[in-house]
Design a protein around this motif. Structure first.
Motif, PDB file in Angstrom:
ATOM      1  N   CYS A   1       0.844  -1.183   0.000  1.00  0.00           N
ATOM      2  CA  CYS A   1       0.000   0.000   0.000  1.00  0.00           C
ATOM      3  C   CYS A   1       0.884   1.237   0.000  1.00  0.00           C
ATOM      4  CB  CYS A   1      -0.994   0.013   1.154  1.00  0.00           C
ATOM      5  SG  CYS A   1      -0.285   0.125   2.781  1.00  0.00           S
ATOM      6  N   HIS A   2       0.316   2.321  -0.493  1.00  0.00           N
ATOM      7  CA  HIS A   2       1.073   3.543  -0.706  1.00  0.00           C
ATOM      8  C   HIS A   2       0.172   4.746  -0.484  1.00  0.00           C
ATOM      9  CE1 HIS A   2       2.625   6.808  -3.354  1.00  0.00           C
ATOM     10  NE2 HIS A   2       3.784   6.430  -2.836  1.00  0.00           N
ATOM     11  N   ALA A   3       0.729   5.779   0.127  1.00  0.00           N
ATOM     12  CA  ALA A   3       0.039   7.053   0.276  1.00  0.00           C
ATOM     13  C   ALA A   3       0.960   8.136  -0.266  1.00  0.00           C
ATOM     14  CB  ALA A   3      -0.294   7.311   1.738  1.00  0.00           C
ATOM     15  N   LEU A   4       0.446   8.923  -1.218  1.00  0.00           N
ATOM     16  CA  LEU A   4       1.254   9.988  -1.806  1.00  0.00           C
ATOM     17  C   LEU A   4       1.196  11.194  -0.887  1.00  0.00           C
ATOM     18  CD1 LEU A   4       2.990  10.618  -4.246  1.00  0.00           C
ATOM     19  CD2 LEU A   4       0.965  11.583  -5.368  1.00  0.00           C
ATOM     20  N   LEU A   5       2.179  11.298  -0.034  1.00  0.00           N
ATOM     21  CA  LEU A   5       2.235  12.368   0.955  1.00  0.00           C
ATOM     22  C   LEU A   5       3.208  13.435   0.478  1.00  0.00           C
ATOM     23  CD1 LEU A   5       2.483  10.152   4.175  1.00  0.00           C
ATOM     24  CD2 LEU A   5       0.433  10.944   2.970  1.00  0.00           C
ATOM     25  N   PRO A   6       2.772  14.686   0.406  1.00  0.00           N
ATOM     26  CA  PRO A   6       3.649  15.736  -0.106  1.00  0.00           C
ATOM     27  C   PRO A   6       4.879  15.995   0.765  1.00  0.00           C
ATOM     28  CG  PRO A   6       1.642  16.679   0.809  1.00  0.00           C
ATOM     29  CD  PRO A   6       1.436  15.206   0.772  1.00  0.00           C
ATOM     30  N   PHE A   7       4.834  15.598   2.007  1.00  0.00           N
ATOM     31  CA  PHE A   7       5.946  15.845   2.916  1.00  0.00           C
ATOM     32  C   PHE A   7       6.887  14.647   3.046  1.00  0.00           C
ATOM     33  CE2 PHE A   7       3.849  13.385   6.201  1.00  0.00           C
ATOM     34  CZ  PHE A   7       2.505  13.582   5.941  1.00  0.00           C
ATOM     35  N   VAL A   8       6.601  13.602   2.271  1.00  0.00           N
ATOM     36  CA  VAL A   8       7.484  12.427   2.264  1.00  0.00           C
ATOM     37  C   VAL A   8       7.891  12.174   0.819  1.00  0.00           C
ATOM     38  CG1 VAL A   8       7.707   9.959   2.724  1.00  0.00           C
ATOM     39  CG2 VAL A   8       6.347  11.399   4.266  1.00  0.00           C
TER      40      VAL A   8
ATOM     41  N   GLY B   1       8.546  10.682  -2.458  1.00  0.00           N
ATOM     42  CA  GLY B   1       8.103   9.417  -3.023  1.00  0.00           C
ATOM     43  C   GLY B   1       6.889   8.831  -2.350  1.00  0.00           C
ATOM     44  N   GLY B   2       6.401   9.490  -1.331  1.00  0.00           N
ATOM     45  CA  GLY B   2       5.249   8.981  -0.606  1.00  0.00           C
ATOM     46  C   GLY B   2       5.641   7.913   0.405  1.00  0.00           C
ATOM     47  N   ALA B   3       4.651   7.413   1.101  1.00  0.00           N
ATOM     48  CA  ALA B   3       4.887   6.409   2.135  1.00  0.00           C
ATOM     49  C   ALA B   3       4.526   5.025   1.621  1.00  0.00           C
ATOM     50  CB  ALA B   3       4.069   6.734   3.374  1.00  0.00           C
ATOM     51  N   TRP B   4       5.360   4.062   1.916  1.00  0.00           N
ATOM     52  CA  TRP B   4       5.147   2.678   1.487  1.00  0.00           C
ATOM     53  C   TRP B   4       5.085   1.762   2.700  1.00  0.00           C
ATOM     54  CZ3 TRP B   4       4.419   1.216  -3.562  1.00  0.00           C
ATOM     55  CH2 TRP B   4       4.780   2.143  -4.544  1.00  0.00           C
TER      56      TRP B   4
END
Length: 118
Positions: A96-103, A105-108
């Motif tokens: 699963c992945h969340a495209l977080l602007p402060f991380v 590449g996003g969070a995996w």
């Protein structure tokens, strides 16, 4: 600390079903879209499904349409992937992945193995 933890993978026979879960923590899960990816053995990682922050819109890769369903429960900070009519070609590590602007590449998540036997 941003964290995504998948669960629910395992070994299933062809034609069977599995439900994957991804629990999020460390950020406001409810305001971000979420995705499921998978990486079959020896192949590139591929996008499986996407769901908007509110869950009102979803999108699927062509080969998953009609078999997989992505959903989320923002009260539980969890995104799900219901997989039906599984085939050996669905064997992969699912992330699963969340495209977080402060991380970058996003969070995996760490991934969960799904193996479908013929």
């Amino acid at each position: 600390q941003v964290k995504l933890v998948e669960s629910g993978g395992g070994l299933v026979q062809a034609g069977g079903s599995l439900r994957l879960s991804c629990a999020a923590s460390g950020f406001t899960f409810s305001i971000y879209a979420a995705r499921w990816y998978r990486q079959p053995p020896g192949k590139e990682r591929e996008l499986v499904a996407t769901i908007t922050s509110t869950g009102d819109m979803t999108n699927y890769a062509d080969s998953m349409k009609g078999r997989f369903t992505i959903s989320r429960d923002n009260a539980k900070n969890t995104v799900y992937l219901q997989m039906n009519s599984l085939t050996p070609e669905d064997t992969a590590v699912y992330y699963c992945h969340a495209l977080l602007p402060f991380v970058k590449g996003g969070a995996w998540g760490q991934g969960t193995q799904v193996t479908v036997s013929s």
